[in-house]
Design an enzyme around this catalytic site. Structure first.
Site, PDB file in Angstrom:
ATOM      1  N   HIS B   7       0.795  -1.657   0.376  1.00  0.00           N
ATOM      2  CA  HIS B   7       0.102   0.015  -0.585  1.00  0.00           C
ATOM      3  C   HIS B   7       1.183   1.580   0.031  1.00  0.00           C
ATOM      4  CE1 HIS B   7       0.647   0.003   4.535  1.00  0.00           C
ATOM      5  NE2 HIS B   7       0.715   0.476   4.039  1.00  0.00           N
ATOM      6  N   HIS B  79       4.334   7.020   4.130  1.00  0.00           N
ATOM      7  CA  HIS B  79       5.064   6.213   3.518  1.00  0.00           C
ATOM      8  C   HIS B  79       4.387   5.144   2.535  1.00  0.00           C
ATOM      9  CE1 HIS B  79       2.352   3.993   6.504  1.00  0.00           C
ATOM     10  NE2 HIS B  79       2.232   3.136   5.748  1.00  0.00           N
ATOM     11  N   GLU B 130       7.527   1.000   4.636  1.00  0.00           N
ATOM     12  CA  GLU B 130       7.307  -0.493   6.209  1.00  0.00           C
ATOM     13  C   GLU B 130       7.601  -1.295   4.967  1.00  0.00           C
ATOM     14  OE1 GLU B 130       2.991   0.253   6.203  1.00  0.00           O
ATOM     15  OE2 GLU B 130       3.095  -1.342   8.102  1.00  0.00           O
TER      16      GLU B 130
END
Lengths: 134, 134
Positions: B7, B79, B130
Site C-alpha cells: 500500500h 510511507h 514499511e
C-alpha cells in the site's frame, strides 16, 4: 474512474545510490537509466510484481524536479500515478467536480508515451496525482 | 527480497474530504473508516485493482501522524509498504547491509495485524518504507 496504480514516483538526488539501495539492499529488479530530455529527467524503474516505482533524477538545468529536490534534499515521493481508460472523459468529470488540472488542462505525452494529466495536490490530500490513459 | 507494493499510506487532515475526493471524484472503491486505537489512527482503504491506498487520520492525542500533519497541513504521502516473505530474514539482511531499522528493531504487528518494520527514510531516498510480512 481510476484503475490500477501505475507507479509511485520518487525524486532522488543520487540515482546510483537509489539503484544500489533498491537492487542490492532491497533485492528488487531495477531497469537501466533512461534519459528523457523532453521531460527533463532520467528515469529508472523498480519493477515490482504488481506495480512500479519510478526514480526521477534531474536532467538539464530546467528539470521540473529541481525545485522539489531543493526542498527535499534527501529525495522523496514526488507523485502517484493512477490509470484511467479515457483521459478526456476523466478530465471533463474532474473539472465538472471542481478539481484543478495543472497546466493548460490538455493531456501531454508522459514518460511512458501515453497521455497524462496532473491534478492539483491541494485537491487530493496534499498529493500530486498523475492520471495516465492506460 | 521485496515483493508486492502492499500500500501507499497518505496522511489526511480531513478523512471525510479524502473519502469524498477518492469515492465521488476519482470513482474509487473506498472502505468504511476503521479505528485502530493501538496505532493511534483511523484508517480507510482505497481498493485499487492491484494495490491499496491507505488513508491515515489521527486518533487520540498521541497519534504518530500528528507531527507529520503539523508539517504537512494539507496531508501527504506518509510511507510506502512493501511485502516480504520473512521479516526476520529481511531485517537481518538490512542490518548487515548497514540500513537502519526504526525503533528497537523488533517487528511489531501493523495495521493489517501482520509483523511490520519501518526503515529509516534517509537510507531509502527520503521515503519512509514499511516492510510487511505477507
Amino acid at each position: 474512474m481510476i484503475g490500477r496504480l501505475n507507479h509511485v514516483a520518487i525524486a532522488v538526488p543520487d540515482l546510483e545510490a537509489a539503484v544500489a539501495q533498491y537492487k542490492n539492499i532491497l533485492g528488487a529488479e531495477v531497469t537501466d537509466p533512461m534519459d528523457q530530455p523532453e521531460h527533463g529527467v532520467t528515469v529508472v524503474f523498480v519493477e515490482l510484481p504488481n506495480t512500479k516505482i519510478e526514480f526521477l533524477y534531474p536532467l538539464g538545468d530546467k528539470s521540473p524536479i529541481l525545485n522539489f529536490l531543493e526542498k527535499n534534499p534527501a529525495g522523496g515521493i514526488h507523485h502517484i500515478c493512477y490509470e484511467v481508460d479515457d483521459i478526456i472523459a476523466a478530465r471533463d468529470k474532474l473539472v465538472s467536480d471542481g478539481a484543478r488540472i495543472l497546466g493548460d488542462g490538455e493531456p501531454k505525452n508522459g514518460a511512458h508515451n501515453k497521455p497524462v494529466l496532473f491534478l492539483h495536490p491541494k485537491d487530493f490530500c496534499g498529493t500530486l496525482v498523475e492520471l495516465e490513459q492506460a
